[in-house]
Structures are given as structure tokens and as C-alpha cells.
Design an enzyme around this catalytic site. Structure first.
Site, PDB file in Angstrom:
ATOM      1  N   GLU A 200     -11.486 -65.854  11.850  1.00 48.27           N
ATOM      2  CA  GLU A 200     -10.845 -65.817  10.808  1.00 48.27           C
ATOM      3  C   GLU A 200     -11.834 -66.044   9.650  1.00 48.27           C
ATOM      4  OE1 GLU A 200      -6.566 -68.056  11.473  1.00 48.27           O
ATOM      5  OE2 GLU A 200      -8.365 -69.123  10.661  1.00 48.27           O
ATOM      6  N   ARG A 291       7.599 -80.607  17.184  1.00 49.08           N
ATOM      7  CA  ARG A 291       7.904 -81.864  17.758  1.00 49.08           C
ATOM      8  C   ARG A 291       8.160 -82.704  16.763  1.00 49.08           C
ATOM      9  NH1 ARG A 291       2.604 -81.335  17.866  1.00 49.08           N
ATOM     10  NH2 ARG A 291       1.338 -82.884  16.791  1.00 49.08           N
TER      11      ARG A 291
HETATM   12  N1  LIG Z   1     -10.129 -70.509   8.840  1.00 49.81           N
HETATM   13  C1  LIG Z   1     -10.093 -71.826   9.074  1.00 49.81           C
HETATM   14  N2  LIG Z   1     -11.006 -72.354   7.948  1.00 49.81           N
HETATM   15  C2  LIG Z   1     -11.155 -73.693   8.243  1.00 49.81           C
HETATM   16  C3  LIG Z   1     -10.347 -74.413   9.308  1.00 49.81           C
HETATM   17  C4  LIG Z   1     -10.614 -75.826   9.196  1.00 49.81           C
HETATM   18  C5  LIG Z   1      -9.929 -76.557  10.503  1.00 49.81           C
HETATM   19  C6  LIG Z   1     -10.019 -78.047  10.304  1.00 49.81           C
HETATM   20  C7  LIG Z   1     -11.341 -78.236  11.142  1.00 49.81           C
HETATM   21  C8  LIG Z   1     -11.617 -79.709  11.121  1.00 49.81           C
HETATM   22  C9  LIG Z   1     -10.660 -80.576  10.870  1.00 49.81           C
HETATM   23  C10 LIG Z   1      -9.633 -80.186  10.271  1.00 49.81           C
HETATM   24  C11 LIG Z   1      -8.479 -81.076   9.754  1.00 49.81           C
HETATM   25  C12 LIG Z   1      -7.412 -80.922   9.187  1.00 49.81           C
HETATM   26  C13 LIG Z   1      -7.164 -79.436   9.242  1.00 49.81           C
HETATM   27  C14 LIG Z   1      -7.944 -78.330   9.661  1.00 49.81           C
HETATM   28  C15 LIG Z   1      -9.430 -78.954  10.052  1.00 49.81           C
HETATM   29  C16 LIG Z   1      -9.082 -75.798  11.464  1.00 49.81           C
HETATM   30  N3  LIG Z   1      -8.235 -76.131  12.263  1.00 49.81           N
HETATM   31  C17 LIG Z   1      -7.488 -75.499  13.107  1.00 49.81           C
HETATM   32  C18 LIG Z   1      -6.993 -76.544  14.146  1.00 49.81           C
HETATM   33  C19 LIG Z   1      -7.024 -77.615  13.479  1.00 49.81           C
HETATM   34  N4  LIG Z   1      -6.655 -78.740  14.093  1.00 49.81           N
HETATM   35  C20 LIG Z   1      -8.151 -77.617  12.484  1.00 49.81           C
HETATM   36  N5  LIG Z   1      -8.758 -74.439  10.994  1.00 49.81           N
HETATM   37  C21 LIG Z   1      -9.523 -73.744  10.157  1.00 49.81           C
HETATM   38  N6  LIG Z   1      -9.405 -72.523   9.911  1.00 49.81           N
END
Ligand SMILES: Nc1ncc2cc(-c3cccc4ccccc34)c(N3CC[C@@H](N)C3)nc2n1
Ligand SMILES: [Ca+2]
Length: 448
Positions: A200, A291
Site C-alpha cells: 500500500e 467485536r
Molecule cells: N498504508 C498505511 N499507511 C500508514 C499506516 C500506519 C499504520 C499504523 C502504524 C503504527 C501505529 C498506528 C496506529 C494507529 C493506526 C495506524 C497505525 C497502519 N496500521 C495497520 C495496522 C494497524 N494496527 C496499524 N497502517 C498503515 N497503512
């Protein structure tokens, strides 16, 4: 309506569900392992049954034992809470086989939303904004390079079966790509038994905003407003608030409409949450949680709803009590997760005996606690011992009340995250609402 509900969980969420049962005049059944014989929640149930061996696999994750107790106690429904079996498709199947209603969405939906590639594809079809990337898993490295070039660096490699941030790797330039793909594939196969990964566009400083959903079994779906969950550490939420500091009526309507469309498209029922990433004016579907979540109380407070009672009524086949217009956001609520962890030792768990305990109270304070004076926190389970929620007419009120409540909350004998939350409540960037998912890393020094 159900006569008796078994709560297949422990701690504060078990108490929360038992409270909803009592208000609905439904009998409640507690289950407890050898490590939970003195836990507070067992006192709130009408009856309680031993699970024996305290290891999670032999107790709160043991489907057969739990079903047998449900049958023995004559429970006609089971509430899974969060964690443990809450999003386990097998549990739903076993309950159905035994004529027991599992309070939550169908196993099919849990399966679909548990796979990131599947859930993204469904969301795209539903017309919900998703992050630019590969619609399928990566099978060919040269093709992956080409796609990453089209997307533009930085990109992120994600495990399709991933969760809680495991199996995720940001890549800033092409010569790191192959190694990142291979390492994420091996992490994914070790942790989830499925090495499928996809690419992504990497959003560098997004906010994490999630929408609460309520959907009955007759196709009615509403959203119950937004929560800001950007303050996370290693994908563990520490503090949440509602509404998001950046929310406006029109943005809430737009994101809420996307969340409702998502639920309608997949035939969702029960309480659920759609997680979005918000990045300068745009929002994208991230995941759907099938949930009730830890942070549900802040939504209950600002919208004057009882999400657990609604879940029970929905499972009973009732139509939703609300239409979308009934959901109005009033005031502001903040939740601090109080964990038995040492913030100065990398938040390492710090279980033990509580030798001093005084709860906070007064105006605008709700405490969902699973512990008490002289209680010994077991070492086997999650380190969260309570949730301190404060609320007021606006965010500033809620912050002032959180500062006061944290100063009143005395827990001796174990280290907790209370000092950490006190520092957050004094942090200029938190106070200004300038949040994103890197908040903790950016301001760690200022908080320790
Ligand atoms: N394309 C893209 N760009 C930035 C992102 C940044 C995160 C992320 C990374 C680290 C901490 C986070 C905290 C809340 C929400 C997202 C994050 C993220 N994820 C995915 C699993 C989720 N628990 C965290 N996916 C992302 N995807
Ligand atoms: Ca999630």
C-alpha cells in the site's frame, strides 16, 4: 429475551457485561480460571463456574470447556467481550452447533474482516475509500517492484492475515523492497500461518479515527460517532477520546456514511467498529473490528447509549432502538487505560498485590475497574486493570477532569501507567489536539 448469558471473559469487561445483564433482568454466568478465584468480576454474576488451569489456552480460549459450562448452566447466549475468543470464527460455529447464541456478528463476516485483502476488496466494492495498493497478494517480485514504482515510495508491506501491527514494514526506497517483502512474508507465516502480503501507499503521519457501528439482524445500520485512537504504543492503544479533536459535522456525516455503507454491504450485525486512517483531509478504510472494543465507554457517554445492552437486544432479534438522527454527540470524553505496567521500564508488565487503593470520583468521572484493595493481579493475562474515563462539556473540561481524577487515583504495590497519563495531560501537543499515530515516538522524551 434471553434468560441467562455466560460471559466468556474476565476483568473489567466481564463486570461491564454483567451490569448490562442485570439492567435487563437477565441472569449472568461467570467463568474463572484458578488464577481468577479472587477476581472482582466473579462477584457480579449470579453463578460462576471454574475453568481450572489458568493458561489462556486451557481456560478463556478453551472453546469446548466454555461451551460445556454454557450447556451445564443452561445459558442461552454467550457474550465473548473483547480479546480471547471474541473474533474467533470457530467459536461462533461451535455455539451455533450447540444452539447457543453468540452475541456478535456471523462467523462468515468475522472471517472476511479478519483477512485484510478480502476486507479491502469488499470495501472497495462498497464504495468505501481504501488506500492505494495491490488488490491481491504479492506473487512476483518484479511485478511488486513495478507496482511500488507506480504507487510511489514510501510504501508499506502488510500481512493479509495480520493484526495488531504485526507483519507490517514501511519501505522508503526500491532497493529495500525485496528484503522487506521477504521478511514480512516470514513474520506473517510464523505468526499467522499465512505468508500472503500486499503493498500500500504508506501514509506517514495519519490519524487513527474509528467509527462505532450498531447493526441489527434486519438490515438496519447506524453509526454511533467517532473516536480518536492515535495515541498508541506498539499498536497498543493507551488513550482514546470522543469526538476526535478534528471532527466536524460534515466530516462525521461523510465518514459515518462510509462506515454504514461498509456494514450494509457485508451484512454486518451487532456492535462493530470501522477503523480509518485520516491524512490531510482524506480518509481511508483500514480495518473492521467485529467485536465490542475496550474504548466503547467514551462513545456511550457522548452519545448517551448503552452499547452492550444494544448488542444483547440485537442478538435477541430486536430491531434497532435508534435511527441515525437519534445519535447526537454532546460534550467530550477521554479514556485512559490503567495498566499494571512500568512506564519507565518500557511498559513492562508489573503484576503483583495491590497494597493501597483509592478510586477517583466526583463530577464527570467513570471508572470501569476490575481490581480492588489487596487484590493480587495475576501474571497470566493482559495488564489492563481498569479504564478511567472523564467527560465534560468540551475537551478542555474533560482534560481538566482527567488531571484531577488521575491525581485522585491511588494504586500502591504495583507500578501503573497513571504517571504516564498525567504527563500526557500536560503535553502541549496533546492539549492542542495535534495527534497522529507517531505521537508517542515523537514525544516519548517529554512524557517519561
Ligand atoms: N498504508 C498505511 N499507511 C500508514 C499506516 C500506519 C499504520 C499504523 C502504524 C503504527 C501505529 C498506528 C496506529 C494507529 C493506526 C495506524 C497505525 C497502519 N496500521 C495497520 C495496522 C494497524 N494496527 C496499524 N497502517 C498503515 N497503512
Ligand atoms: Ca484492528
Amino acid at each position: 429475551m434471553f434468560e441467562k448469558i455466560l460471559i466468556a471473559n474476565r476483568g473489567e469487561i466481564a463486570i461491564r457485561v454483567m451490569r448490562a445483564c442485570r439492567e435487563l433482568d437477565i441472569k449472568s454466568v461467570a467463568i474463572y480460571s484458578d488464577a481468577d478465584t479472587t477476581s472482582l468480576y466473579t462477584n457480579y454474576a449470579d453463578e460462576s463456574y471454574p475453568l481450572g488451569n489458568p493458561s489462556p489456552a486451557k481456560s478463556y480460549l478453551n472453546i469446548e470447556k466454555i461451551i460445556n459450562i454454557a450447556l451445564e448452566s443452561g445459558a442461552d447466549a454467550i457474550h465473548p467481550g473483547y480479546g480471547f475468543l471474541a473474533e474467533n470464527p470457530k467459536f461462533g460455529e461451535e455455539c451455533e452447533k450447540n444452539g447457543i447464541k453468540l452475541i456478535g456478528p456471523s462467523g462468515k463476516v468475522i472471517n472476511q474482516m479478519g483477512d485484510k485483502i478480502t476486507s479491502k476488496a469488499l470495501m472497495k466494492k462498497a464504495g468505501v475509500p481504501v488506500i492505494e495498493g495491490t488488490p491481491e497478494g504479492i506473487t512476483d517480485l518484479d511485478e511488486a517492484k513495478e507496482i511500488a514504482r507506480q504507487i510511489g515510495y514510501p510504501v508499506i508491506i502488510k500481512a493479509s492475515a495480520g493484526g495488531g501491527g504485526i507483519g507490517m514494514r514501511a519501505v522508503y526506497e526500491e532497493d529495500e523492497l525485496v528484503r522487506a517483502i521477504e521478511s514480512t512474508q516470514s513474520v506473517a507465516s510464523t505468526n499467522f500461518g499465512d505468508s500472503t502480503v500486499f503493498i500500500e501507499k504508506y501514509l506517514e503521519k495519519p490519524r487513527h479515527i474509528e467509527f462505532q457501528l450498531l447493526a441489527d439482524e434486519h438490515g438496519n445500520v447506524i453509526h454511533v460517532a467517532d473516536r480518536e485512537c492515535s495515541i498508541q504504543r506498539r499498536h497498543q492503544k493507551l488513550l482514546e477520546e470522543s469526538p476526535s479533536p478534528i471532527m466536524t459535522e460534515e466530516l462525521r456525516a461523510k465518514m459515518g456514511e462510509s462506515a454504514v455503507k461498509a456494514a450494509e454491504f457485508i451484512g454486518y450485525s451487532s456492535a462493530g467498529t470501522v477503523e480509518f486512517l485520516y491524512d490531510n483531509g482524506k480518509y481511508y478504510f483500514l480495518e473492521m473490528n467485529t467485536r465490542i472494543q475496550v474504548e466503547h465507554p467514551i462513545t456511550e457517554i457522548v452519545t448517551n447509549t448503552d452499547l452492550i445492552k444494544e448488542q444483547i437486544k440485537i442478538a435477541n432479534g430486536d430491531e434497532l432502538n435508534y435511527v441515525q438522527n437519534d445519535i447526537q454527540v454532546t460534550g467530550h470524553a477521554i479514556e485512559c487505560r490503567i495498566n499494571a505496567e512500568d512506564p519507565l521500564n518500557d511498559f513492562a508488565p508489573n503484576p503483583g498485590k495491590i497494597t493501597g487503593y483509592r478510586s477517583p470520583g466526583g463530577p464527570g468521572v467513570r471508572l470501569d475497574s476490575g481490581v480492588y484493595m489487596n487484590y493480587t493481579i495475576p501474571t497470566f493475562y493482559d495488564s489492563m486493570i481498569s479504564k478511567l474515563i472523564t467527560y465534560g462539556r468540551n475537551r478542555n473540561d474533560a482534560i481538566n477532569r482527567m488531571r484531577r481524577a488521575l491525581s485522585e487515583y491511588i494504586i500502591l504495590g504495583v507500578k501503573t501507567t497513571i504517571p504516564f497519563h498525567k504527563a500526557i495531560m500536560r503535553n502541549p501537543n496533546f492539549i492542542s489536539g495535534d495527534l497522529n499515530t507517531h505521537f508517542i515516538d515523537q514525544y516519548k522524551k517529554g512524557i517519561e
